[in-house]
Design a protein around this motif. Structure first.
Motif, PDB file in Angstrom:
ATOM      1  N   UNK A 118     -55.601  12.971   8.412  1.00 40.56           N
ATOM      2  CA  UNK A 118     -55.262  13.618   9.664  1.00 40.56           C
ATOM      3  C   UNK A 118     -56.304  13.323  10.747  1.00 40.56           C
ATOM      4  N   UNK A 119     -57.599  13.351  10.389  1.00 41.55           N
ATOM      5  CA  UNK A 119     -58.638  13.114  11.398  1.00 41.55           C
ATOM      6  C   UNK A 119     -58.570  11.695  11.951  1.00 41.55           C
ATOM      7  N   UNK A 120     -58.090  10.731  11.161  1.00 44.73           N
ATOM      8  CA  UNK A 120     -57.933   9.364  11.659  1.00 44.73           C
ATOM      9  C   UNK A 120     -56.832   9.297  12.713  1.00 44.73           C
ATOM     10  N   UNK A 121     -55.723   9.954  12.440  1.00 46.41           N
ATOM     11  CA  UNK A 121     -54.625   9.995  13.399  1.00 46.41           C
ATOM     12  C   UNK A 121     -55.073  10.714  14.671  1.00 46.41           C
ATOM     13  N   UNK A 122     -55.736  11.862  14.519  1.00 49.31           N
ATOM     14  CA  UNK A 122     -56.179  12.624  15.686  1.00 49.31           C
ATOM     15  C   UNK A 122     -57.131  11.816  16.556  1.00 49.31           C
ATOM     16  N   UNK A 123     -58.025  11.047  15.938  1.00 52.59           N
ATOM     17  CA  UNK A 123     -58.966  10.231  16.702  1.00 52.59           C
ATOM     18  C   UNK A 123     -58.218   9.203  17.553  1.00 52.59           C
ATOM     19  N   UNK A 124     -57.225   8.552  16.965  1.00 56.76           N
ATOM     20  CA  UNK A 124     -56.444   7.550  17.704  1.00 56.76           C
ATOM     21  C   UNK A 124     -55.651   8.221  18.824  1.00 56.76           C
ATOM     22  N   UNK A 125     -55.077   9.405  18.561  1.00 55.40           N
ATOM     23  CA  UNK A 125     -54.331  10.119  19.601  1.00 55.40           C
ATOM     24  C   UNK A 125     -55.234  10.507  20.768  1.00 55.40           C
ATOM     25  N   UNK A 126     -56.433  11.008  20.463  1.00 55.29           N
ATOM     26  CA  UNK A 126     -57.309  11.516  21.509  1.00 55.29           C
ATOM     27  C   UNK A 126     -58.003  10.418  22.297  1.00 55.29           C
ATOM     28  N   UNK A 127     -58.482   9.379  21.622  1.00 48.27           N
ATOM     29  CA  UNK A 127     -59.285   8.345  22.278  1.00 48.27           C
ATOM     30  C   UNK A 127     -58.488   7.105  22.665  1.00 48.27           C
ATOM     31  N   UNK A 128     -57.354   6.894  22.022  1.00 46.94           N
ATOM     32  CA  UNK A 128     -56.599   5.667  22.248  1.00 46.94           C
ATOM     33  C   UNK A 128     -55.695   5.736  23.462  1.00 46.94           C
ATOM     34  N   UNK A 129     -55.092   4.598  23.762  1.00 46.45           N
ATOM     35  CA  UNK A 129     -54.129   4.503  24.856  1.00 46.45           C
ATOM     36  C   UNK A 129     -52.730   4.517  24.249  1.00 46.45           C
ATOM     37  N   UNK A 130     -51.797   5.089  24.984  1.00 47.84           N
ATOM     38  CA  UNK A 130     -50.431   5.146  24.469  1.00 47.84           C
ATOM     39  C   UNK A 130     -49.488   4.316  25.338  1.00 47.84           C
ATOM     40  N   UNK A 131     -48.497   3.763  24.664  1.00 44.73           N
ATOM     41  CA  UNK A 131     -47.480   2.949  25.311  1.00 44.73           C
ATOM     42  C   UNK A 131     -46.172   3.252  24.615  1.00 44.73           C
ATOM     43  N   UNK A 132     -45.101   3.218  25.367  1.00 44.50           N
ATOM     44  CA  UNK A 132     -43.830   3.639  24.784  1.00 44.50           C
ATOM     45  C   UNK A 132     -42.675   2.801  25.309  1.00 44.50           C
ATOM     46  N   UNK A 133     -41.631   2.777  24.517  1.00 41.83           N
ATOM     47  CA  UNK A 133     -40.339   2.293  24.971  1.00 41.83           C
ATOM     48  C   UNK A 133     -39.286   3.268  24.440  1.00 41.83           C
ATOM     49  N   UNK A 134     -38.051   2.871  24.458  1.00 43.72           N
ATOM     50  CA  UNK A 134     -36.977   3.805  24.124  1.00 43.72           C
ATOM     51  C   UNK A 134     -37.041   4.305  22.683  1.00 43.72           C
ATOM     52  N   UNK A 135     -37.454   3.454  21.746  1.00 44.58           N
ATOM     53  CA  UNK A 135     -37.414   3.820  20.337  1.00 44.58           C
ATOM     54  C   UNK A 135     -38.753   4.221  19.727  1.00 44.58           C
ATOM     55  N   UNK A 136     -39.862   3.682  20.257  1.00 40.99           N
ATOM     56  CA  UNK A 136     -41.162   3.882  19.626  1.00 40.99           C
ATOM     57  C   UNK A 136     -42.234   4.267  20.648  1.00 40.99           C
ATOM     58  N   UNK A 137     -43.268   4.938  20.155  1.00 44.13           N
ATOM     59  CA  UNK A 137     -44.484   5.200  20.919  1.00 44.13           C
ATOM     60  C   UNK A 137     -45.617   4.608  20.100  1.00 44.13           C
ATOM     61  N   UNK A 138     -46.549   3.928  20.764  1.00 46.67           N
ATOM     62  CA  UNK A 138     -47.658   3.307  20.048  1.00 46.67           C
ATOM     63  C   UNK A 138     -48.976   3.735  20.668  1.00 46.67           C
ATOM     64  N   UNK A 139     -49.878   4.217  19.831  1.00 45.42           N
ATOM     65  CA  UNK A 139     -51.253   4.523  20.242  1.00 45.42           C
ATOM     66  C   UNK A 139     -52.145   3.438  19.676  1.00 45.42           C
ATOM     67  N   UNK A 140     -53.147   3.044  20.463  1.00 48.22           N
ATOM     68  CA  UNK A 140     -53.955   1.898  20.097  1.00 48.22           C
ATOM     69  C   UNK A 140     -55.401   2.115  20.495  1.00 48.22           C
ATOM     70  N   UNK A 141     -56.319   1.757  19.601  1.00 47.61           N
ATOM     71  CA  UNK A 141     -57.750   1.804  19.914  1.00 47.61           C
ATOM     72  C   UNK A 141     -58.461   0.758  19.065  1.00 47.61           C
ATOM     73  N   UNK A 142     -59.499   0.139  19.633  1.00 53.13           N
ATOM     74  CA  UNK A 142     -60.292  -0.821  18.867  1.00 53.13           C
ATOM     75  C   UNK A 142     -61.070  -0.077  17.799  1.00 53.13           C
ATOM     76  N   UNK A 143     -61.201  -0.694  16.604  1.00 53.56           N
ATOM     77  CA  UNK A 143     -61.905  -0.013  15.529  1.00 53.56           C
ATOM     78  C   UNK A 143     -63.222  -0.682  15.139  1.00 53.56           C
ATOM     79  N   UNK A 144     -63.562  -1.818  15.739  1.00 47.18           N
ATOM     80  CA  UNK A 144     -64.848  -2.447  15.482  1.00 47.18           C
ATOM     81  C   UNK A 144     -64.950  -3.189  14.157  1.00 47.18           C
TER      82      UNK A 144
END
Length: 121
Positions: free
Chosen positions: A10-36
């Motif tokens: 859960x903490x991995x998902x929360x980190x991506x939600x909070x710090x990452x950028x989100x992009x969406x289209x009609x069917x999907x939403x994608x959150x993205x962040x560099x992980x090093x």
């Protein structure tokens, strides 16, 4: 998935939600962040709003397989969370794949295939 690990905690998902950028289209939403690191980590989330467990499991498999088919074209070093929207319930594999590819292109995650070098004379 040859090059990719899964996000499971859960903490991995929360980190991506909070710090990452989100992009969406009609069917999907994608959150993205560099992980090093040199590998990608993928998380898939399908809400109960989308359907019962059989439907959610089916959509998860569609997204995972779509990602797997695009994996060799995707740049490395990112944490990616893909969220299915309700409209994904009635989509075919090819529609899900194109939606995922669209989001990847939107973020410049798709590597451009190198052109063959020709010798100049």
């Amino acid at each position: 998935m040859l090059f990719t690990q899964s996000l499971k905690k859960n903490f991995q998902f929360r980190y991506v939600y909070q710090k990452g950028k989100s992009f969406a289209n009609r069917r999907l939403v994608m959150y993205l962040i560099k992980n090093g690191t040199q590998e990608n980590r993928l998380g898939i989330s399908v809400s109960k709003k989308v359907g019962k467990s059989v439907v959610r499991s089916h959509i998860t498999r569609l997204i995972r397989e779509s990602y797997r088919s695009l994996e060799s074209e995707i740049k490395h070093g990112y944490d990616i969370v893909v969220i299915a929207r309700v409209s994904c319930k009635d989509a075919s594999y090819w529609e899900v794949r194109e939606s995922l590819r669209h989001l990847m292109k939107k973020q410049n995650l798709i590597r451009i295939a190198e052109e063959p070098k020709t010798e100049s004379r």
